[in-house]
Design an enzyme around this catalytic site. Structure first.
Site, PDB file in Angstrom:
ATOM      1  N   HIS A   1     -12.501  51.316  13.703  1.00  0.00           N
ATOM      2  CA  HIS A   1     -11.205  50.916  13.137  1.00  0.00           C
ATOM      3  C   HIS A   1     -11.206  50.734  11.719  1.00  0.00           C
ATOM      4  O   HIS A   1     -10.581  49.366  11.357  1.00  0.00           O
ATOM      5  CB  HIS A   1     -10.462  50.181  13.898  1.00  0.00           C
TER       6      HIS A   1
ATOM      7  N   GLU B   1     -10.220  48.326  22.098  1.00  0.00           N
ATOM      8  CA  GLU B   1     -11.102  47.743  20.880  1.00  0.00           C
ATOM      9  C   GLU B   1     -11.567  46.404  20.904  1.00  0.00           C
ATOM     10  O   GLU B   1     -10.798  45.360  21.364  1.00  0.00           O
ATOM     11  CB  GLU B   1     -10.413  48.011  19.542  1.00  0.00           C
TER      12      GLU B   1
ATOM     13  N   SER C   1      -5.555  57.306  14.325  1.00  0.00           N
ATOM     14  CA  SER C   1      -4.046  56.555  14.623  1.00  0.00           C
ATOM     15  C   SER C   1      -4.240  55.267  15.471  1.00  0.00           C
ATOM     16  O   SER C   1      -4.719  54.415  15.123  1.00  0.00           O
ATOM     17  CB  SER C   1      -3.175  57.604  15.064  1.00  0.00           C
ATOM     18  N   ARG C   2      -4.122  55.681  16.699  1.00  0.00           N
ATOM     19  CA  ARG C   2      -4.146  54.860  17.680  1.00  0.00           C
ATOM     20  C   ARG C   2      -5.067  55.376  18.972  1.00  0.00           C
ATOM     21  O   ARG C   2      -4.783  56.400  19.466  1.00  0.00           O
ATOM     22  CB  ARG C   2      -2.991  53.970  18.318  1.00  0.00           C
TER      23      ARG C   2
ATOM     24  N   MET D   1       2.938  63.873  10.848  1.00  0.00           N
ATOM     25  CA  MET D   1       2.991  64.257   9.229  1.00  0.00           C
ATOM     26  C   MET D   1       3.902  63.344   8.476  1.00  0.00           C
ATOM     27  O   MET D   1       4.978  63.430   8.027  1.00  0.00           O
ATOM     28  CB  MET D   1       3.496  65.507   9.181  1.00  0.00           C
ATOM     29  N   GLY D   2       3.416  61.911   8.529  1.00  0.00           N
ATOM     30  CA  GLY D   2       3.968  60.992   7.930  1.00  0.00           C
ATOM     31  C   GLY D   2       3.339  60.817   6.561  1.00  0.00           C
ATOM     32  O   GLY D   2       2.551  61.706   6.192  1.00  0.00           O
ATOM     33  N   ARG D   3       3.662  59.421   5.945  1.00  0.00           N
ATOM     34  CA  ARG D   3       2.847  59.228   4.671  1.00  0.00           C
ATOM     35  C   ARG D   3       1.326  59.646   4.644  1.00  0.00           C
ATOM     36  O   ARG D   3       0.780  60.536   3.655  1.00  0.00           O
ATOM     37  CB  ARG D   3       3.033  57.975   3.956  1.00  0.00           C
ATOM     38  N   ILE D   4       0.649  59.220   5.649  1.00  0.00           N
ATOM     39  CA  ILE D   4      -0.760  59.380   5.717  1.00  0.00           C
ATOM     40  C   ILE D   4      -1.328  60.984   5.837  1.00  0.00           C
ATOM     41  O   ILE D   4      -2.102  61.607   5.292  1.00  0.00           O
ATOM     42  CB  ILE D   4      -1.476  58.443   6.620  1.00  0.00           C
TER      43      ILE D   4
HETATM   44  C1  DGY Z   1      -2.872  50.284  10.356  1.00  0.00           C
HETATM   45  O1  DGY Z   1      -2.565  49.720   9.377  1.00  0.00           O
HETATM   46  O2  DGY Z   1      -2.035  50.541  11.359  1.00  0.00           O
HETATM   47  C2  DGY Z   1      -4.382  50.573  10.566  1.00  0.00           C
HETATM   48  O3  DGY Z   1      -4.578  51.035  11.843  1.00  0.00           O
HETATM   49  C3  DGY Z   1      -5.097  49.051  10.238  1.00  0.00           C
HETATM   50  O4  DGY Z   1      -5.492  49.383   9.051  1.00  0.00           O
END
Ligand code: DGY
Length: 320
Positions: free
Chosen positions: A286, A267, A237-238, A155-158
């Site tokens: 991505h 990727e 995320s990743r 739960m960060g900014r995004i």
């Molecule tokens: C980030 O900013 O970490 C994204 O995965 C790339 O846009």
């Protein structure tokens, strides 16, 4: 002599234009192909600053080669491609691009959630493959979004921006995070949950967690076992936060209903990747922050960070 900045991918000249008087820019001249490692290492040797992408590993070898380097500006909010501790030891400032991409990435996360829930890609292919003959009651019927429970992991900014969108869809919001988010709890009614509880309760699990040693393969066989069989997993995320074999098994065994993935362990993934063979998976290359306006802001923030640090000032968005 002007400080040298090496840019690891071709970027538009008009973005560089306002900085041309202050710096000597060198740049890998391909827009879609990453700079080869040997070229990167040899360019690093003469650079005072580097603007890189998440396709470049900024590791001990790179830092040892980059004798004059003062700053690495990473064009991403995530910086798991960088050995931040080694950079600190070399006295190199590392910056990322927070804030400017928050809303755009949340838009994409929600778009992916909706596309996966309502089987948008499958439905589009259904017509293109000329399969549509009749309207029928359960043709391509998916899951509702409104009124359901979203579980946001990270739960960060995004995460908070995704939660705001979820509130607009009348969803109830669960979240898991290292620290409590009191503002999100008060303003959005978000409820803090332990990870296991969130996985059991949520109709949509959305991963926005940064990749660290602790979060590597956090979404493993047990985590997917805990999810409802009707639930949908979304990852923006990743890729390495997920055990992809366990996800594949969960999707094929109907342990969970569907997944929407913007990121992968390796990727790019190829069309032959087992996850790409499943109808209940929506895959994207991505593109979380990929709007023209946001990508431009990310580049400008990198250049502003380079300018500040190479002028002897504080970085605007340092990570170390
Ligand atoms: C980030 O900013 O970490 C994204 O995965 C790339 O846009």
């Amino acid at each position: 002599m002007k400080p040298v900045i090496y840019i690891t991918r071709k970027i538009p000249d008009d973005i560089l234009q306002p900085y041309q008087d202050s710096f000597d820019f060198r740049m890998w001249d391909k827009e879609e192909t990453p700079v080869p490692r040997d070229v990167l290492l040899s360019e690093a040797a003469s650079a005072d600053g580097v603007l890189c992408l998440l396709t470049e590993a900024i590791d001990k070898e790179f830092l040892a080669a980059a004798k004059h380097l003062k700053i690495v500006a990473n064009m991403a909010v995530g910086y798991d491609n960088i050995d931040v501790e080694a950079a600190r030891e070399h006295g190199v400032v590392v910056t990322n691009t927070p804030d400017v991409l928050t809303e755009t990435t949340a838009d994409l996360a929600f778009a992916l959630l909706m596309a996966t829930a309502r089987r948008i890609v499958e439905a589009n292919d259904y017509i293109r493959d000329d399969k549509w003959e009749y309207w029928s009651p359960y043709l391509l019927a998916g899951s509702d979004i409104h009124g359901k429970k979203i579980g946001i992991v990270g739960m960060g900014r995004i995460g908070e921006a995704v939660a705001r969108r979820a509130k607009g869809f009348d969803m109830s919001i669960l979240y898991h995070n290292r620290s409590r988010k009191v503002k999100a709890e008060q303003e959005l009614g978000a409820v803090y949950c332990e990870f296991t509880e969130l996985m059991k309760e949520a109709d949509f699990v959305v991963s926005l967690i940064p990749l660290t040693e602790e979060t590597k393969e956090m979404f493993n066989e047990q985590a997917f076992q805990n999810m409802k069989s009707s639930a949908v997993f979304i990852n923006v995320s990743r890729g390495a936060t997920v055990d992809e074999q366990a996800l594949h098994d969960a999707l094929t065994a109907n342990t969970i209903r569907a997944a929407g993935l913007d990121v992968f362990n390796q990727e790019p993934i190829s069309a032959e990747h087992p996850l790409m063979k499943l109808d209940n998976v929506v895959c994207l290359p991505h593109i979380g922050s990929a709007s023209v306006a946001t990508r431009t802001k990310m580049l400008e923030l990198c250049l502003d960070n380079l300018k500040e640090v190479l002028n002897g000032a504080q970085a605007m968005t340092p990570v170390n």
